[in-house]
Design an enzyme around this catalytic site. Structure first.
Site, PDB file in Angstrom:
ATOM      1  CG  ASP A   1      -1.864   1.113   1.258  1.00 16.59           C
ATOM      2  OD1 ASP A   1      -1.636   2.347   0.807  1.00 16.59           O
ATOM      3  OD2 ASP A   1      -3.073   0.700   1.630  1.00 16.59           O
TER       4      ASP A   1
ATOM      5  CB  ALA B   1     -11.669  -4.546  -3.174  1.00 16.44           C
ATOM      6  NE  ARG B   2     -17.137  -0.792  -5.227  1.00 17.36           N
ATOM      7  CZ  ARG B   2     -17.548  -1.129  -4.165  1.00 17.36           C
ATOM      8  NH1 ARG B   2     -17.524  -2.546  -3.466  1.00 17.36           N
ATOM      9  NH2 ARG B   2     -18.342  -0.266  -3.414  1.00 17.36           N
TER      10      ARG B   2
ATOM     11  CG  ASP C   1     -18.610 -10.212  -2.258  1.00 19.93           C
ATOM     12  OD1 ASP C   1     -19.721 -10.763  -2.106  1.00 19.93           O
ATOM     13  OD2 ASP C   1     -18.581  -9.065  -1.454  1.00 19.93           O
TER      14      ASP C   1
ATOM     15  CD  GLU D   1     -21.158  -6.103  -8.157  1.00 20.19           C
ATOM     16  OE1 GLU D   1     -21.923  -5.417  -7.442  1.00 20.19           O
ATOM     17  OE2 GLU D   1     -19.893  -6.146  -7.828  1.00 20.19           O
TER      18      GLU D   1
ATOM     19  CG  HIS E   1     -21.225  -6.234  -3.953  1.00 21.60           C
ATOM     20  ND1 HIS E   1     -21.267  -5.125  -4.856  1.00 21.60           N
ATOM     21  CD2 HIS E   1     -20.943  -5.666  -2.709  1.00 21.60           C
ATOM     22  CE1 HIS E   1     -20.352  -4.342  -4.419  1.00 21.60           C
ATOM     23  NE2 HIS E   1     -20.223  -4.585  -2.872  1.00 21.60           N
TER      24      HIS E   1
ATOM     25  CB  ALA F   1     -21.186  -4.394   3.529  1.00 23.33           C
TER      26      ALA F   1
HETATM   27  P1  NAD Z   1      -9.683   2.399   2.386  1.00 21.88           P
HETATM   28  O1  NAD Z   1      -9.892   3.588   1.696  1.00 21.88           O
HETATM   29  O2  NAD Z   1      -9.769   2.149   3.940  1.00 21.88           O
HETATM   30  O3  NAD Z   1      -8.644   1.468   1.988  1.00 21.88           O
HETATM   31  C1  NAD Z   1      -8.013   1.249   0.752  1.00 21.88           C
HETATM   32  C2  NAD Z   1      -6.601   1.339   0.599  1.00 21.88           C
HETATM   33  O4  NAD Z   1      -6.101   1.212  -0.682  1.00 21.88           O
HETATM   34  C3  NAD Z   1      -5.939   2.762   0.992  1.00 21.88           C
HETATM   35  O5  NAD Z   1      -5.182   2.620   2.246  1.00 21.88           O
HETATM   36  C4  NAD Z   1      -5.143   3.056  -0.148  1.00 21.88           C
HETATM   37  O6  NAD Z   1      -3.875   3.738   0.211  1.00 21.88           O
HETATM   38  C5  NAD Z   1      -4.829   1.832  -0.785  1.00 21.88           C
HETATM   39  N1  NAD Z   1      -4.630   2.021  -2.181  1.00 21.88           N
HETATM   40  C6  NAD Z   1      -4.882   2.837  -3.207  1.00 21.88           C
HETATM   41  N2  NAD Z   1      -4.478   2.615  -4.120  1.00 21.88           N
HETATM   42  C7  NAD Z   1      -3.630   1.638  -4.106  1.00 21.88           C
HETATM   43  C8  NAD Z   1      -2.880   1.023  -5.171  1.00 21.88           C
HETATM   44  N3  NAD Z   1      -2.747   1.288  -6.380  1.00 21.88           N
HETATM   45  N4  NAD Z   1      -2.100  -0.133  -4.385  1.00 21.88           N
HETATM   46  C9  NAD Z   1      -2.287  -0.442  -3.252  1.00 21.88           C
HETATM   47  N5  NAD Z   1      -2.934   0.019  -2.498  1.00 21.88           N
HETATM   48  C10 NAD Z   1      -3.718   1.204  -3.065  1.00 21.88           C
HETATM   49  O7  NAD Z   1     -10.807   1.549   2.091  1.00 21.88           O
HETATM   50  P2  NAD Z   1     -11.769   0.156   2.763  1.00 21.88           P
HETATM   51  O8  NAD Z   1     -12.919   0.619   3.411  1.00 21.88           O
HETATM   52  O9  NAD Z   1     -10.462  -0.699   3.218  1.00 21.88           O
HETATM   53  O10 NAD Z   1     -12.315  -0.489   1.445  1.00 21.88           O
HETATM   54  C11 NAD Z   1     -11.565  -1.188   0.231  1.00 21.88           C
HETATM   55  C12 NAD Z   1     -12.239  -1.588  -0.850  1.00 21.88           C
HETATM   56  O11 NAD Z   1     -13.359  -2.519  -0.391  1.00 21.88           O
HETATM   57  C13 NAD Z   1     -13.066  -0.529  -1.503  1.00 21.88           C
HETATM   58  O12 NAD Z   1     -13.028  -0.830  -2.942  1.00 21.88           O
HETATM   59  C14 NAD Z   1     -14.365  -0.517  -1.243  1.00 21.88           C
HETATM   60  O13 NAD Z   1     -15.310  -0.250  -2.081  1.00 21.88           O
HETATM   61  C15 NAD Z   1     -14.739  -2.210  -1.059  1.00 21.88           C
HETATM   62  N6  NAD Z   1     -15.678  -2.559  -0.192  1.00 21.88           N
HETATM   63  C16 NAD Z   1     -16.341  -3.863  -0.679  1.00 21.88           C
HETATM   64  C17 NAD Z   1     -17.329  -4.187   0.079  1.00 21.88           C
HETATM   65  C18 NAD Z   1     -18.191  -5.428  -0.255  1.00 21.88           C
HETATM   66  O14 NAD Z   1     -19.477  -5.725  -0.002  1.00 21.88           O
HETATM   67  N7  NAD Z   1     -17.644  -6.241  -1.050  1.00 21.88           N
HETATM   68  C19 NAD Z   1     -17.819  -3.469   1.324  1.00 21.88           C
HETATM   69  C20 NAD Z   1     -17.050  -2.442   1.792  1.00 21.88           C
HETATM   70  C21 NAD Z   1     -15.989  -2.076   1.009  1.00 21.88           C
HETATM   71  C1  MLT Z   2     -19.319  -0.676  -0.086  1.00 27.39           C
HETATM   72  O1  MLT Z   2     -18.604  -0.230  -0.958  1.00 27.39           O
HETATM   73  O2  MLT Z   2     -19.667  -0.238   1.252  1.00 27.39           O
HETATM   74  C2  MLT Z   2     -19.737  -2.020  -0.478  1.00 27.39           C
HETATM   75  O3  MLT Z   2     -19.895  -2.183  -1.735  1.00 27.39           O
HETATM   76  C3  MLT Z   2     -21.008  -2.429   0.309  1.00 27.39           C
HETATM   77  C4  MLT Z   2     -22.255  -2.215  -0.289  1.00 27.39           C
HETATM   78  O4  MLT Z   2     -22.650  -0.879  -0.512  1.00 27.39           O
HETATM   79  O5  MLT Z   2     -23.159  -2.903  -0.331  1.00 27.39           O
END
Ligand code: NAD
Ligand code: MLT
Length: 543
Positions: A170, A231-232, A256, A261, A279, A282
């Site tokens: 990171d 993540a995405r 996920d 989607e 997905h 959360a």
């Molecule tokens: P966050 O902002 O706390 O963490 C993201 C991290 O990624 C940061 O520390 C940033 O420095 C790092 N980053 C950015 N660009 C980078 C790169 N090129 N290489 C390496 N690291 C890099 O976010 P979070 O709350 O930890 O969320 C992370 C991901 O999870 C997001 O994409 C969010 O949308 C996703 N998410 C998914 C769900 C789900 O339902 N599946 C739920 C919540 C969040």
């Molecule tokens: C998020 O970015 O928080 C997640 O994708 C969870 C969601 O909205 O369902």
């Protein structure tokens, strides 16, 4: 009453919270994009999850819409630059679903390593097959975590508890901080690719992270490695991943999230060795309640108290700070309005704000945005406010900079604004007397003390006897009442260049101004219109 639209599933606790705050709530799920656009015309704010995509087309020309709240983390379903350009604040609820998503990632990691899903499916099909589903142990294996933010760190912490070796990448996390969590950090993503048995991504989806785990990197992984993406969709290239699994180089994947989607192409979903969930990261009662309540709180804080929390396109500000900043925001906007009117159409190149004394201790970025809003609001047909003004200026090639000095000059607090135009520079400075009395204390090179409200007549002249009486007589004849007058003289001596600012109760007619202009010692005359003293700031709730 402020009105909020909700187009995705929001937990009942969130809805209750909105109603208790006194907001009118319009829950309408399953809307088509054009229906969302129409519904947005009737509301002050919208709360969405990942099911609604707010594109530029939907956000354009929505004069009532002030705020978008994403109940969740990812704001990639919102066109952020379109929202900013339209002056709409975008906020999210970053922490509410961290634990649930980290737990889901760990569940995927365990299920993938032990073939839980296919083994369960085979039993449901009536089989008792103990040979086909031999798994791999996690303890002692290496997990690579790409993105060590909230979720990445929470995953790493849990993986350490499973006795895995965790390596991570990171760019925004120091090696020391990572080491505290038992993570070895590497300098670039390529340094962990060929070292891990499992790789999980936890970055946002950006131009930089799209396709971060691509065909080339998958090919460099150890044979039999496994990939997890909660993540995405798109951070791991879907087609490249399917190819790598089909070739037998990557042993499997747990996904996920998907580029589309639900996924348009089910090639990955159907591949043996691939575990998918729709997905659900959360989707726990706890996370949904947390994000819904937080979304409700931040939207009501914004719509009812001008609070800015977790905004992704604006600086944060509590209700108390906003109240404290009101006079400064007003001063910034009025200086912008004044200089915009003093500049008679010359190309605007740049603006610089200098904050002194107490002003320098405030949130100057926000005051600068308010100045930019004043500078542009009369010139642009777009709806200009504190959110979009700097972006609109930048798009027009106008550089806006600021500097600050804690030195107290003649005033305990002062903002000096200078604009650079094709015709030269214009400067004005203002201060605040008491808590709210705004004063113009500098115009060009002249020091003075004028009210910064209502109709201002600014005239430049030679400082000769009788001129004030001359203007007073003309205005008396034309029924223009002078409320206040301020004079600024070169070196504060008689006979030199001077500027006067008259605060007028009513606007002088063209005929009255022509008569003043005819005086041989008057070298310039202009009328500037500012809002009345204490007038609401157009973009703040209750001003
Ligand atoms: P966050 O902002 O706390 O963490 C993201 C991290 O990624 C940061 O520390 C940033 O420095 C790092 N980053 C950015 N660009 C980078 C790169 N090129 N290489 C390496 N690291 C890099 O976010 P979070 O709350 O930890 O969320 C992370 C991901 O999870 C997001 O994409 C969010 O949308 C996703 N998410 C998914 C769900 C789900 O339902 N599946 C739920 C919540 C969040
Ligand atoms: C998020 O970015 O928080 C997640 O994708 C969870 C969601 O909205 O369902």
């Amino acid at each position: 009453m402020a009105r909020v639209l909700i187009t995705d599933n929001l937990s009942a606790a969130g809805l209750r919270c909105l109603k208790e705050a006194g907001l009118e709530v319009d829950v309408r799920s399953g809307l088509k994009p054009l229906e969302v656009r129409e519904a947005l015309k009737e509301v002050d704010g919208i709360i969405i999850r990942s099911g609604t995509t707010l594109t530029e087309e939907l956000l354009k020309d929505q004069p009532r819409l002030k705020v978008i709240v994403r109940a969740g983390v990812g704001v990639d379903n919102i066109d952020l630059s379109a929202a900013t350009r339209e002056g709409i604040v975008v906020m999210n609820t970053p922490a509410g679903n961290t634990t649930s998503t980290a737990e889901h990632t760990i569940a995927m990691l365990l299920a993938l390593s032990r073939n839980i899903a296919p083994a369960a499916a085979s039993m449901k099909a009536g089989k008792w097959d103990r040979k086909s589903y031999t798994g791999t142990q996690l303890a002692g294996k290496t997990l690579a975590v790409v993105g060590l933010g909230r979720i990445g760190l929470a995953v790493a912490k849990r993986a350490v508890g499973l006795e895995m070796k965790v390596i991570g990448y990171d760019p925004f996390l120091s090696a020391e901080r990572a080491a505290e969590h038992g993570i070895e950090v590497v300098r670039q993503v390529d340094d962990l690719i060929d070292r891990c048995d499992f790789l999980t991504v936890h970055t946002p989806l950006t131009d930089e992270t799209k396709g971060l785990i691509n065909a080339e990197r998958l090919a460099r992984m150890k044979k039999g490695a496994r990939i997890i993406n909660c993540a995405r969709g798109g951070i791991v290239d879907e087609a490249a991943l399917a190819d790598a699994i089909e070739k037998g180089h990557v042993a499997g994947a747990a996904l996920d999230v998907f580029v589309q989607e639900p996924p348009g192409d089910d090639r990955l979903v159907k591949l043996p060795g691939v575990l998918t969930t729709p997905h659900l990261g959360a989707s726990t009662d706890e996370a949904q309640e947390l994000v819904a309540v937080e979304a409700a709180e931040i939207i009501s804080g914004f719509l009812l108290r001008n609070e800015v929390r977790h905004a992704v396109n604006m600086a944060p500000l509590s209700a108390a700070e906003m109240a404290d900043m009101r006079a400064y925001l007003d001063l910034g906007r009025r200086l912008g309005l004044l200089l915009a009117q003093q500049n008679k159409g010359a190309g605007l190149r740049a603006a610089h704000l200098m904050y002194r004394g107490e002003a320098a201790t405030k949130n100057t970025r926000l005051i600068t945005s308010s100045f930019a809003a004043g500078l542009l609001e009369t010139a642009l047909s777009e709806h200009v406010n504190i959110v979009n003004a700097e972006m609109l200026a930048k798009e027009r090639g106008i550089r806006i900079t600021e500097s600050a000095s804690s030195d107290v000059g003649d005033f305990s607090t002062m903002i000096r604004a200078t604009i650079e135009t094709d015709a030269g520079e214009l400067t004005a400075a203002g201060t605040i007397f008491g808590k709210q009395f705004l004063r113009l204390v500098r115009l060009g090179t002249f020091s003075l003390d004028a009210y910064l409200d209502g109709t201002l007549l600014i005239y430049k002249h030679r400082d000769v006897p009788g001129l004030i009486g001359f203007i007073g007589t003309i205005f008396g004849r034309h029924q223009v009442n002078i409320a206040h007058m301020a004079l600024g003289r070169e070196k504060n001596e008689p006979g030199g260049d001077a500027v006067a600012v008259l605060n007028l109760d009513n606007e002088p007619s063209a005929a009255a101004l022509d008569e003043v202009r005819k005086h041989p010692e008057v070298t310039g005359i202009e009328v500037v219109k500012l809002p009345p003293a204490g007038a609401p700031l157009p973009w703040l709730v209750g001003g």
